[in-house]
Design a protein around this motif. Structure first.
Motif, PDB file in Angstrom:
ATOM      1  N   ASP A   1      -3.893   7.943   4.428  1.00  0.00           N
ATOM      2  CA  ASP A   1      -3.749   7.644   5.841  1.00  0.00           C
ATOM      3  C   ASP A   1      -2.311   7.228   6.107  1.00  0.00           C
ATOM      4  OD1 ASP A   1      -6.430   8.106   6.436  1.00  0.00           O
ATOM      5  OD2 ASP A   1      -6.982   6.059   5.837  1.00  0.00           O
ATOM      6  N   GLY A   2      -1.948   7.171   7.390  1.00  0.00           N
ATOM      7  CA  GLY A   2      -0.592   6.782   7.746  1.00  0.00           C
ATOM      8  C   GLY A   2      -0.182   5.451   7.142  1.00  0.00           C
ATOM      9  N   LYS A   3      -1.082   4.470   7.189  1.00  0.00           N
ATOM     10  CA  LYS A   3      -0.731   3.130   6.695  1.00  0.00           C
ATOM     11  C   LYS A   3      -0.502   3.127   5.189  1.00  0.00           C
ATOM     12  CE  LYS A   3      -5.515   1.490   6.107  1.00  0.00           C
ATOM     13  NZ  LYS A   3      -6.142   2.786   6.402  1.00  0.00           N
ATOM     14  N   ASP A   4      -1.041   4.147   4.495  1.00  0.00           N
ATOM     15  CA  ASP A   4      -0.807   4.255   3.060  1.00  0.00           C
ATOM     16  C   ASP A   4       0.555   4.852   2.749  1.00  0.00           C
ATOM     17  OD1 ASP A   4      -3.431   3.366   2.552  1.00  0.00           O
ATOM     18  OD2 ASP A   4      -4.201   5.408   2.801  1.00  0.00           O
ATOM     19  N   ILE A   5       1.208   5.394   3.780  1.00  0.00           N
ATOM     20  CA  ILE A   5       2.473   6.102   3.572  1.00  0.00           C
ATOM     21  C   ILE A   5       3.670   5.226   3.892  1.00  0.00           C
ATOM     22  CG2 ILE A   5       3.849   8.088   4.322  1.00  0.00           C
ATOM     23  CD1 ILE A   5       1.195   9.535   4.883  1.00  0.00           C
ATOM     24  N   SER A   6       3.601   4.476   5.002  1.00  0.00           N
ATOM     25  CA  SER A   6       4.731   3.600   5.329  1.00  0.00           C
ATOM     26  C   SER A   6       4.339   2.576   6.378  1.00  0.00           C
ATOM     27  CB  SER A   6       5.943   4.401   5.821  1.00  0.00           C
ATOM     28  OG  SER A   6       5.806   4.736   7.182  1.00  0.00           O
ATOM     29  N   LEU A   7       5.139   1.534   6.441  1.00  0.00           N
ATOM     30  CA  LEU A   7       4.964   0.461   7.420  1.00  0.00           C
ATOM     31  C   LEU A   7       5.023   0.992   8.840  1.00  0.00           C
ATOM     32  CD1 LEU A   7       5.073  -2.596   8.209  1.00  0.00           C
ATOM     33  CD2 LEU A   7       7.540  -2.468   7.871  1.00  0.00           C
ATOM     34  N   GLU A   8       5.909   1.969   9.096  1.00  0.00           N
ATOM     35  CA  GLU A   8       6.082   2.480  10.456  1.00  0.00           C
ATOM     36  C   GLU A   8       4.806   3.129  10.987  1.00  0.00           C
ATOM     37  OE1 GLU A   8      10.257   2.773   8.600  1.00  0.00           O
ATOM     38  OE2 GLU A   8       8.175   2.898   7.965  1.00  0.00           O
ATOM     39  N   TYR A   9       4.093   3.852  10.128  1.00  0.00           N
ATOM     40  CA  TYR A   9       2.832   4.458  10.588  1.00  0.00           C
ATOM     41  C   TYR A   9       1.817   3.397  10.959  1.00  0.00           C
ATOM     42  CZ  TYR A   9       4.386   9.042   8.954  1.00  0.00           C
ATOM     43  OH  TYR A   9       5.066  10.215   8.791  1.00  0.00           O
TER      44      TYR A   9
ATOM     45  N   ALA B   1       0.830  -1.215   0.000  1.00  0.00           N
ATOM     46  CA  ALA B   1       0.000   0.000   0.000  1.00  0.00           C
ATOM     47  C   ALA B   1       0.857   1.255   0.000  1.00  0.00           C
ATOM     48  CB  ALA B   1      -0.928  -0.005   1.206  1.00  0.00           C
ATOM     49  N   SER B   2       2.055   1.176   0.558  1.00  0.00           N
ATOM     50  CA  SER B   2       2.885   2.382   0.701  1.00  0.00           C
ATOM     51  C   SER B   2       3.952   2.526  -0.372  1.00  0.00           C
ATOM     52  CB  SER B   2       3.548   2.388   2.084  1.00  0.00           C
ATOM     53  OG  SER B   2       4.404   1.271   2.232  1.00  0.00           O
ATOM     54  N   PHE B   3       4.153   1.514  -1.206  1.00  0.00           N
ATOM     55  CA  PHE B   3       5.166   1.633  -2.259  1.00  0.00           C
ATOM     56  C   PHE B   3       4.784   2.761  -3.228  1.00  0.00           C
ATOM     57  CE2 PHE B   3       7.373  -2.787  -2.474  1.00  0.00           C
ATOM     58  CZ  PHE B   3       7.875  -2.571  -1.208  1.00  0.00           C
ATOM     59  N   PRO B   4       5.764   3.535  -3.687  1.00  0.00           N
ATOM     60  CA  PRO B   4       5.454   4.647  -4.587  1.00  0.00           C
ATOM     61  C   PRO B   4       5.118   4.180  -5.995  1.00  0.00           C
ATOM     62  CG  PRO B   4       7.826   4.453  -4.322  1.00  0.00           C
ATOM     63  CD  PRO B   4       7.206   3.471  -3.346  1.00  0.00           C
TER      64      PRO B   4
ATOM     65  N   ASP C   1       9.315   8.308  -1.375  1.00  0.00           N
ATOM     66  CA  ASP C   1      10.320   7.359  -0.896  1.00  0.00           C
ATOM     67  C   ASP C   1      10.618   7.479   0.589  1.00  0.00           C
ATOM     68  OD1 ASP C   1      10.842   6.022  -3.277  1.00  0.00           O
ATOM     69  OD2 ASP C   1      12.318   7.500  -3.936  1.00  0.00           O
ATOM     70  N   ARG C   2      10.506   8.683   1.155  1.00  0.00           N
ATOM     71  CA  ARG C   2      11.100   8.897   2.473  1.00  0.00           C
ATOM     72  C   ARG C   2      10.225   9.697   3.434  1.00  0.00           C
ATOM     73  NH1 ARG C   2      16.853   8.949   2.800  1.00  0.00           N
ATOM     74  NH2 ARG C   2      17.761   7.505   1.295  1.00  0.00           N
ATOM     75  N   PHE C   3       8.897   9.768   3.246  1.00  0.00           N
ATOM     76  CA  PHE C   3       8.158  10.715   4.082  1.00  0.00           C
ATOM     77  C   PHE C   3       8.245  10.385   5.568  1.00  0.00           C
ATOM     78  CE2 PHE C   3       4.611  12.412   6.463  1.00  0.00           C
ATOM     79  CZ  PHE C   3       4.791  13.762   6.211  1.00  0.00           C
ATOM     80  N   TYR C   4       8.214   9.117   5.930  1.00  0.00           N
ATOM     81  CA  TYR C   4       8.281   8.795   7.358  1.00  0.00           C
ATOM     82  C   TYR C   4       9.573   9.355   7.966  1.00  0.00           C
ATOM     83  CZ  TYR C   4       8.656   6.260  11.728  1.00  0.00           C
ATOM     84  OH  TYR C   4       8.810   5.953  13.053  1.00  0.00           O
ATOM     85  N   GLU C   5      10.679   9.162   7.273  1.00  0.00           N
ATOM     86  CA  GLU C   5      11.956   9.731   7.731  1.00  0.00           C
ATOM     87  C   GLU C   5      11.849  11.245   7.861  1.00  0.00           C
ATOM     88  OE1 GLU C   5      16.501  10.298   5.952  1.00  0.00           O
ATOM     89  OE2 GLU C   5      14.900   9.430   4.739  1.00  0.00           O
ATOM     90  N   MET C   6      11.252  11.897   6.872  1.00  0.00           N
ATOM     91  CA  MET C   6      11.081  13.345   6.906  1.00  0.00           C
ATOM     92  C   MET C   6      10.236  13.774   8.102  1.00  0.00           C
ATOM     93  SD  MET C   6      10.357  13.694   2.797  1.00  0.00           S
ATOM     94  CE  MET C   6       9.567  15.289   2.908  1.00  0.00           C
TER      95      MET C   6
END
Length: 919
Positions: A172-180, A52-55, A101-106
């Motif tokens: 939503d967060g889960k759409d952005i990365s695994l960490e969310y 879901a979060s892959f670009p 690619d990197r929003f969670y890091e940002m």
């Protein structure tokens, strides 16, 4: 063994045995099902979330706000090259792609810089947030944005933020990365929109980790409680100007023009760029400052790192060779900044290209960016290339403040604090309010530790302080807490076309102060020291100063025209690797008292000069091979002396023989490198560790761990291993960097120097001479590696000790075990070492594991930019299980470089995926 419990007896098991067997099998079945079920659930959860979060990297996406179509072309490593027709579209697309690619890091970065980590991770981050709020990075960043930055820079920041928010829209967060998705199990955190200030604040975090000598300032001050001036001077020797070359060699400060010029014969008396400066400042002889500084250790150690290791051990290499010495006839420029090992890497590779460079679209640049910040930080454009290393300029000072009531004393008066209230929101808990107090020297760091506040109220110090009242505190003066223009400098360098424009751009690079190295396609090379570097009244910044005395305040900054530079030097190359910038006798200003000692820089210089002296021309691959040089300079000094030690113990002698014929190269498969570095660590412990003040001791460190055999009778080996618990549990340890190389070099021929004295233990006699201490270190190293690697030295290797683990910087360090497994990678067995050109740094105070690394490597070929090479520590993606999460790490570990396409033709040839962003 009873016959009913064994099958080897030839008898059938009895009733009791059959019951035990059934219970064991049932337990095993349940265990297997639990494991399989858990893995299946974890796999389903992670795969669905990750997908879901892959670009999206192919096809097209419509973005509101674009004025025209933008092409995003990714190569086989997922590295994007962006093509647009306007500056605004270019930077909007950069924000969108980096967020992909990197929003969670940002997002984590901006919460760190603003002191809001508790909003994401809960009450465990409150103390960090309190300290970061006290520093006020985001407040300074907002002032920069509102009052200092140019209109064009603001436009670029706004365009970048628009791109990030276009990516976030509807997700939503889960759409952005695994960490969310993982955070969703514990709190209801949702990411907010990106702002231009979020980008600017990241420069403050970078500056904090590259802040210079603040740790040395604390250490030196604490040492005064136990060591005298001469002993401290021994541990902070002067820079070896006669042996290790400075960066700038063909220029001097002109006392007439009051500027730095090349070819000048003028000389200037130095105010001192080395030494301890133990006179005139506050010393730690009293309990007040002693307790305040030792308590500050705990506060600083807990602050999350941005790019470095909390200001310790940070270095970098960069050098440039003119065309007269290269096979291409044009310059070659290499750079590898040494930063914390992080996952994802702090760097994000990217190209930003205008389809046609004009006043409407001004950029054609490629290189290393920070996710969360527009522009390229290190790299090249169509005309020039540049790199950076940390200059080490002293831009921080600690002040001991005399507190009285609601104010602080200054020149005999009581001045009111500048105060503000901060509210810290905490996931899953009530918010917390704190008060931040500032003096005219800066924020009170000591307010962030309850014990420091208590100590400060009853402190007494042995200085010429005003009348004692309520106590003492510690404040911080730091250039990065004043609004600056560093963001302007990034864009100006990105579009500079020659040396003049590059130098002009550097004048805005306020913080952090970096060594800037330069080359262009017209065969010019250069170096410039930029930055706001303070001038002081009294004191030289090597120790905390009395905040109540205006004579110690900063009086201004070194003028830009007086900052050292070099352009087309006759020798044909320039090397910067954190060594001294200028010779102390040729410059009137104090840049720092704590240079790196030039071990790496001189080795690079020797490698270049030997190639030139041999009549050879330097190639791109020669530059790459220099970056991988594993030679240990301290081993060259010590091994000949270690081999002369008469060793009686056959096991220790067996290990000592490893050093015979060793070429001092620290390859991962080298047993000799493992044994030497263990010996070096033990030399440091024995010679210096037990003499340092208790405040500097590393709690809980133990040289001997994981004993090989803990069964059977206790033999000498086991006894030696187990004694650690009593002997080393509260033992101070030097970090083993090139300052310690110089410390040992200064005393190596003084065989009865006091530093060679080590106390007796239950198993060892006291040492009085160098060779006695060396013999003991050889023995201790043998048993340490026996405990770690086994008794058979044929199985030893440096890489087994010197390993790199890449850990996701949030949930990969403190999250649940299954998340760590999903997010973290490694280990990699590495070559190189501390103060080596291939600087895979380790800290002797804590073991042999890799703690900082060449965070990227690049070699720019100014003769043909498409033949340049680069590599990143991890990969383009911040998504665990993406093909590009760590796809560059294996190559990085082997010292390989990837092709670096720049021209449109080369980029098209290397493109794997193309995404079109449409208005």
């Amino acid at each position: 063994m009873p016959p009913n419990t064994t099958a080897s007896s030839g008898q059938k098991p009895g009733k009791s045995g059959r019951k035990k067997g059934r219970r064991a099998r049932l337990f095993l079945i349940v265990l297997v099902l639990a494991i399989v079920g858990g893995v299946a659930f974890g796999a389903y959860w992670s795969i669905s979330t990750v997908r879901a979060s892959f670009p999206q990297t192919k096809g097209s996406i419509t973005l509101d706000g674009l004025s025209g179509p933008v092409d995003v072309q990714r190569d086989g490593n997922g590295i994007p090259q962006i093509y647009a027709a306007s500056d605004a579209d270019l930077f909007m697309a950069q924000g969108y792609v980096q967020a992909q690619d990197r929003f969670y890091e940002m997002d984590v970065r901006r919460h760190m810089t603003s002191g809001r980590l508790s909003e994401m991770f809960g009450k465990g981050q409150v103390e960090n947030d309190e300290f970061l709020r006290t520093l006020g990075w985001d407040r300074v960043a907002k002032k920069e944005y509102d009052t200092k930055l140019s209109a064009s820079t603001k436009n670029y920041l706004q365009a970048y933020a628009k791109g990030v928010n276009a990516y976030l829209k509807g997700k939503d967060g889960k759409d952005i990365s695994l960490e969310y998705a993982a955070l969703g199990f514990s709190n209801d955190y949702e990411p907010q929109e990106w702002t231009p200030v979020d980008s600017v604040a990241w420069l403050k975090a970078m500056a904090w980790d590259l802040r210079g000598n603040m740790q040395d300032e604390i250490d030196r001050s604490l040492m005064t409680s136990r060591l005298g001036p001469k002993q401290i001077a021994d541990l902070y020797p002067d820079y070896p100007y006669s042996r290790n070359k400075t960066i700038v060699q063909e220029g001097e400060y002109d006392t007439v023009t009051k500027s730095y010029v090349q070819g000048s014969s003028a000389t200037a008396s130095s105010t001192g760029t080395a030494g301890t400066g133990l006179t005139g400042n506050v010393t730690a002889s009293g309990t007040g400052l002693q307790s305040q500084l030792s308590g500050l250790y705990d506060v600083l150690d807990n602050v999350p790192t941005a790019v470095g290791v909390n200001g310790n051990g940070i270095g970098s290499n960069s050098w440039v060779v003119a065309g007269s010495h290269t096979i291409t006839g044009k310059p070659l420029l290499a750079n590898d900044p040494h930063l914390s090992a992080s996952l994802p890497s702090v760097w994000y590779q990217m190209g930003l290209h205008c389809r046609s460079v004009s006043s409407k679209c001004q950029y054609d640049v490629t290189g290393y960016t920070f996710a969360g910040m527009p522009g390229v930080v290190i790299g090249h454009n169509q005309d020039i290339a540049w790199g950076m290393t940390n200059s080490g300029a002293d831009v921080t000072d600690l002040y001991l403040e005399k507190l009285t009531g609601d104010g602080y004393q200054y020149d005999g008066k009581v001045l009111p604090f500048t105060s503000r209230e901060e509210t810290i929101k905490i996931a899953g808990a009530e918010s917390k309010k704190i008060v931040v107090r500032e003096t005219n020297n800066g924020p009170l760091l000591s307010d962030r530790n309850d014990e420091l506040v208590k100590v400060g109220k009853k402190a007494t110090v042995d200085t010429a302080a005003p009348d004692r009242g309520d106590g003492y505190g510690i404040s911080l003066r730091w250039t990065a807490l004043d609004p600056g223009n560093s963001m302007d400098a990034v864009f100006a360098m990105d579009k500079a076309s020659d040396w003049s424009e590059f130098r002009k751009a550097s004048t805005s690079f306020d913080v952090p102060s970096q060594n800037l190295i330069y080359a262009d396609t017209k065969d010019n090379i250069g170096y410039q020291l930029p930055g706001k570097i303070p001038m002081r009244g009294k004191g030289n910044g090597s120790l905390p100063s009395p905040g109540w005395d205006s004579k110690y305040k900063w009086t201004g900054y070194i003028p830009q025209s007086a900052l050292p530079y070099e352009y087309n030097p006759k020798r044909g190359y320039i090397v910067t690797a954190n060594q001294a910038v200028v010779d102390e006798g040729k410059y009137p200003y104090t840049l720092t008292t704590d240079w790196g000692y030039g071990t790496r820089s001189q080795r690079i210089t020797d490698l270049i000069q030997s190639k030139i002296d041999g009549g050879g021309k330097i190639s791109t691959d020669d530059m790459r091979q220099m970056q991988l040089d594993n030679s240990s300079e301290i081993a060259k000094l010590l091994v000949p002396k270690l081999l002369k030690i008469d060793v009686k113990d056959k096991n220790v002698r067996e290990a000592q023989k490893l050093l015979e014929g060793w070429d001092y190269t620290q390859d991962a498969d080298s047993a000799a490198a493992a044994y030497f570095n263990a010996t070096w660590r033990n030399i440091l412990k024995l010679a210096f560790g037990n003499k340092l003040p208790k405040e500097l001791r590393v709690k809980g460190q133990c040289l001997y761990v994981d004993p090989v055999d803990t069964t059977g009778p206790v033999d000498d080996d086991d006894d030696k291993v187990r004694e650690c618990g009593q002997r080393d549990a509260d033992q101070a340890q030097p970090d083993g960097g090139d300052r310690w190389f110089e410390v040992v070099r200064k005393i190596i021929d003084d065989e009865k120097n006091d530093w060679w004295q080590a106390p007796r233990t239950r198993l060892d006699k006291a040492t009085d001479t160098r060779d006695e201490l060396f013999a003991r270190a050889l023995k201790d190293a043998r048993w340490e590696l026996t405990a770690k690697l086994g008794k058979d030295i044929d199985t030893w290797s440096w890489g087994r000790l010197h390993r790199l683990f890449l850990k996701n910087q949030t949930l990969g360090t403190e999250g649940p075990g299954f998340l760590k497994y999903m997010l973290n990678r490694g280990p990699w067995k590495l070559s190189g070492g501390e103060a080596t050109v291939n600087a895979t740094g380790w800290n002797a105070a804590g073991g042999y594991g890799v703690v900082w690394v060449p965070s990227m490597r690049m070699v720019v070929n100014l003769g043909d930019l498409d033949k340049s090479k680069w590599i990143n520590l991890s990969g383009a993606s911040g998504h665990a299980y993406s093909a590009h999460y760590t796809d560059q790490t294996d190559k990085w570990a082997k010292g390989e470089l990837l092709p670096w396409a720049f021209s449109r033709k080369a980029v098209d040839k290397s493109t794997s995926d193309t995404l079109v962003l449409k208005p």
